[in-house]
Design a protein around this motif. Structure first.
Motif, short mmCIF file in Angstrom:
data_model
loop_
_atom_site.label_atom_id
_atom_site.label_comp_id
_atom_site.label_asym_id
_atom_site.label_seq_id
_atom_site.Cartn_x
_atom_site.Cartn_y
_atom_site.Cartn_z
N PHE A 1 -7.19 7.11 4.07
CA PHE A 1 -7.27 6.66 5.47
C PHE A 1 -6.20 7.31 6.35
N PHE B 1 -10.42 -9.05 -4.33
CA PHE B 1 -9.00 -8.86 -3.98
C PHE B 1 -8.19 -9.98 -4.63
N LEU C 1 -12.48 -12.20 0.55
CA LEU C 1 -12.40 -11.22 -0.55
C LEU C 1 -11.48 -11.71 -1.67
N ASN D 1 -9.41 -9.55 11.61
CA ASN D 1 -10.33 -8.42 11.56
C ASN D 1 -11.71 -8.83 12.06
N TRP E 1 -0.95 -9.78 2.61
CA TRP E 1 -1.67 -10.10 1.35
C TRP E 1 -0.83 -10.14 0.07
N TRP F 1 -18.74 2.98 5.87
CA TRP F 1 -18.68 2.19 7.10
C TRP F 1 -19.18 3.08 8.23
N TYR G 1 -13.13 -1.79 12.44
CA TYR G 1 -13.54 -0.57 11.75
C TYR G 1 -14.98 -0.13 11.99
N GLN H 1 0.79 -1.22 0.00
CA GLN H 1 0.00 0.00 0.00
C GLN H 1 0.83 1.28 0.00
N TRP I 1 -4.96 3.28 11.83
CA TRP I 1 -4.83 3.07 10.40
C TRP I 1 -5.34 4.31 9.69
N GLU J 1 -5.50 1.94 -1.47
CA GLU J 1 -6.56 1.22 -0.76
C GLU J 1 -7.09 0.06 -1.61
N GLU K 1 -5.32 -10.36 8.79
CA GLU K 1 -6.69 -10.55 8.33
C GLU K 1 -6.89 -11.74 7.39
N ASN L 1 -8.05 -5.95 14.10
CA ASN L 1 -8.33 -4.80 13.24
C ASN L 1 -9.83 -4.58 13.27
N GLU M 1 -5.30 -2.14 13.97
CA GLU M 1 -5.80 -1.16 13.00
C GLU M 1 -7.14 -0.63 13.48
C1 PNW Z 1 -7.96 -3.64 6.26
N1 PNW Z 1 -13.88 -5.46 4.45
O1 PNW Z 1 -8.61 -4.14 5.14
C2 PNW Z 1 -6.52 -3.82 5.89
O2 PNW Z 1 -5.73 -4.50 6.82
C3 PNW Z 1 -5.84 -2.59 5.36
O3 PNW Z 1 -4.82 -2.98 4.49
C4 PNW Z 1 -6.86 -1.68 4.71
O4 PNW Z 1 -6.28 -0.60 4.08
C5 PNW Z 1 -7.82 -1.23 5.78
O5 PNW Z 1 -8.41 -2.34 6.45
C6 PNW Z 1 -8.94 -0.32 5.29
O6 PNW Z 1 -9.74 -0.99 4.37
C7 PNW Z 1 -9.93 -4.44 5.02
O7 PNW Z 1 -14.40 -5.30 3.33
C8 PNW Z 1 -10.49 -4.36 3.77
O8 PNW Z 1 -14.52 -5.93 5.40
C9 PNW Z 1 -11.80 -4.70 3.56
C10 PNW Z 1 -12.55 -5.13 4.64
C11 PNW Z 1 -11.99 -5.23 5.90
C12 PNW Z 1 -10.69 -4.87 6.09
#
Ligand code: PNW
Length: 469
Positions: free
Chosen positions: A430, A179, A172, A224, A120, A341, A296, A18, A414, A421, A165, A294, A368
């Protein structure tokens, strides 16, 4: 005044693909993400990480910005194909040199490195020639790669995270195909998840047997998890929320803490869920010195009658729908980030409490947490007020969890700077530092200034705030 425990780890996080750029510099070979991003139609505007933030050439400037903020810790990941271009065999000395220099620079600035071995970017050769994470042999390649890292960096790196994650890699990467490596399947995610756990177990076993005593570090895994709040207080919805959490976070945490997948997964996924051999179970159970999380966002969860027709609305960020029959929704009152989100700090506290209760109060690090916003630079400033409020309210929720007995030991925002991204390319920001992708200039956003002060004070004033935590 909210005060954090004395040795609370205040950090920020990034990942190799990234931010680094230098995609073919000094002997680095492509990873599956280079190939994915260079496949037309896979990313926003077909953007890729060839240059990204050019951190590979600007790491000293970046570390200086971290030091200026007063960050105590920095979580970054190693690009496997930078240090082992084919994913096996030959080691690239220039790749080793880069990470060695970065680590030295961090330590010289009193910043503790936290290193993720895999975020990843699998070496492409392991995908094309060895079938990537579907191949049980991958655990051995990962173990050998991990050893290169322990040997070269373990004298200075005391905090290791094996995988970032696994859920994202499996769902994904192999379920929805958005991804790398872009596969769509209802069965492969479970197979891939199994090999990820085995690879993690092997890397940890090796560290513990050969390096931990001498190097005196800790090693764990990061998963996550978002919170699932029952939509109603009916038993069906309470069960649906619990089921959703077990399919999401329990999938990868239960094997580590209990030695097997959650029962609800075994019952519902049946033969499509691989079984652990006694050997694998012994390898994986107890294989994390801490719980890396992680986090969010949060959703409501409700039960879906398996006989009802499936509507589009019941899909969401929950894994394979037909295995769960959980519908996700949100409250229209919740504020949304640029990712759409929802911002729900109490969800973070509830998830921390759930983890603590379920897994026996392990040490937890939030590796994160953060949000994307549509930031703009005006007169050299980025007024990202909502991001400051996001950090503030999530940290307040963390503090409340600590008061309730959760063993939370650190928090990594994060991200340190805007970056690539993934499928969304450079369209989502971010960072706490704004990156101008034309000039590659970095500008600290207001949220960075706020966090810097909170780090200095080991807390902040939340008394005038009526946000629910
Ligand atoms: C995490 N979802 O990714 C990653 O660890 C980071 O690399 C990323 O930049 C960050 O969160 C923000 O997206 C995710 O769709 C990506 O649930 C997608 C998901 C969750 C975490």
């Amino acid at each position: 005044m909210i005060q954090f425990p004395k040795d609370f780890v205040w950090g920020s996080a990034t990942s190799s693909y990234q931010i680094e750029g230098g995609a073919t510099a000094d002997g680095r070979a492509w990873s599956i993400w280079d190939a994915h991003a260079h496949t037309p139609g896979r990313t926003n505007n077909n953007e890729n990480g060839d240059i990204a933030c050019d951190h590979y050439h600007r790491y000293k400037e970046d570390v200086a910005l971290m030091a200026k903020m007063g960050l105590k810790a920095y979580r970054f990941s190693i690009s496997w194909s930078r240090i082992q271009p084919d994913g096996q065999g030959n080691v690239n000395p220039k790749g080793i040199q880069f990470y060695s220099d970065l680590i030295d620079e961090l330590i010289a600035n009193n910043i503790t490195p936290w290193v993720t071995l895999y975020h990843w970017d699998l070496p492409l050769a392991l995908q094309t020639e060895k079938d990537g994470w579907l191949n049980p042999e991958i655990a051995n390649y990962f173990e050998a790669y991990a050893e290169i890292c322990y040997k070269n960096f373990g004298d200075r790196v005391k905090n290791w995270i094996t995988l970032n994650e696994s859920w994202v890699v499996a769902i994904l990467g192999y379920g929805e195909g958005i991804f790398a490596p872009g596969r769509k399947s209802k069965d492969e995610p479970y197979k891939v998840g199994h090999q990820l756990l085995r690879a993690h177990g092997k890397a940890v076993q090796l560290y513990r047997n050969k390096y931990q005593q001498k190097q005196k570090g800790q090693i764990g895994i990061t998963n996550n998890g978002d919170w699932r709040e029952p939509l109603t207080d009916s038993k069906e919805d309470i069960d649906a929320a619990q089921r959703s959490l077990e399919f999401f976070l329990g999938w990868f945490a239960d094997p580590i803490y209990f030695g097997d997948y959650p029962k609800v997964m075994r019952d519902r996924v049946g033969d499509r869920l691989p079984k652990f051999t006694d050997e694998d179970r012994a390898l994986i159970k107890g294989s994390s010195d801490f719980f890396g999380l992680n986090h969010y966002t949060c959703s409501y969860a409700s039960n879906v009658d398996p006989n009802a027709p499936i509507s589009n609305q019941v899909y969401g960020n929950g894994g394979i729908f037909e295995d769960q029959y959980v519908a996700l929704s949100s409250d229209p009152k919740w504020k949304l980030t640029a990712m759409k989100w929802a911002i729900v700090p109490w969800g973070c506290r509830k998830l921390l409490e759930w983890i603590s209760d379920r897994y026996g109060n392990p040490p937890i690090y939030i590796t994160e947490n953060g949000c994307a916003l549509d930031d703009v630079v005006e007169n050299g400033k980025v007024t990202d007020t909502l991001r400051k409020e996001y950090y503030e309210s999530y940290l307040a929720a963390c503090s409340k969890a600590i008061d309730k007995g959760v063993n939370l030991q650190g928090y990594f925002a994060w991200s340190f700077m805007d970056n690539f991204e993934w499928a969304l390319g450079y369209s989502k920001r971010f960072g706490m530092h704004y990156v101008d992708y034309d000039t590659l200039e970095r500008t600290p956003k207001n949220s960075a200034l706020w966090l810097s002060k909170a780090i200095q004070d080991n807390g902040f004033d939340f008394s005038q705030n009526d946000v629910e935590i």
